[in-house]
Design a protein around this motif. Sequence first.
Motif, PDB file in Angstrom:
ATOM      1  N   ARG A   7      -4.055   3.349  -8.076  1.00 27.24           N
ATOM      2  CA  ARG A   7      -5.138   2.889  -7.108  1.00 27.24           C
ATOM      3  C   ARG A   7      -5.462   2.069  -7.694  1.00 27.24           C
ATOM      4  O   ARG A   7      -5.307   1.088  -8.443  1.00 27.24           O
ATOM      5  N   SER A  52       0.843  -1.274   0.307  1.00 28.72           N
ATOM      6  CA  SER A  52      -0.150   0.091  -0.144  1.00 28.72           C
ATOM      7  C   SER A  52       0.566   1.157   0.031  1.00 28.72           C
ATOM      8  O   SER A  52       0.492   2.255  -0.268  1.00 28.72           O
ATOM      9  N   SER A  63       1.149   3.913  -3.249  1.00 31.40           N
ATOM     10  CA  SER A  63       0.003   5.929  -2.354  1.00 31.40           C
ATOM     11  C   SER A  63       1.658   6.155  -2.968  1.00 31.40           C
ATOM     12  O   SER A  63       1.504   7.605  -3.517  1.00 31.40           O
TER      13      SER A  63
END
Length: 115
Positions: free
Chosen positions: A111, A102, A106
């Motif tokens: 996405r 994650s 990011s």
Amino acid sequence: MKAPKILPWIAHKTGISEALALKLWRRAAGEAEVMTGCCDSSDYYRLAVERFIDFAEAEGGRAVVRETRGAKTCISWLWRHQHRVSKLNLIMAQCLARLWQSNVNSLFGVRQHAA
């Protein structure tokens, strides 16, 4: 699946013959295969050994015990506890991998699509 190497020891500790222990192992392995749906996973082997120990203790009328400083420790409990502890390491590694993924996503602005 081959019988575990601990089979003769458990047979001796519970007071049953090795032939009976082998029959109980086959029964436990069959039940574990039905419960898990396969015969090559770690859950299958864990469940088969747990079932075998339970069957051997029930058939022999004695618990599989080990003397430790005046107290008796049940091997079936120890087996289950060791499995729970080993699973915690895998859960932690999985959580760290998800956190890392994650953070990388990011950082690069990726996405994730809902499935």
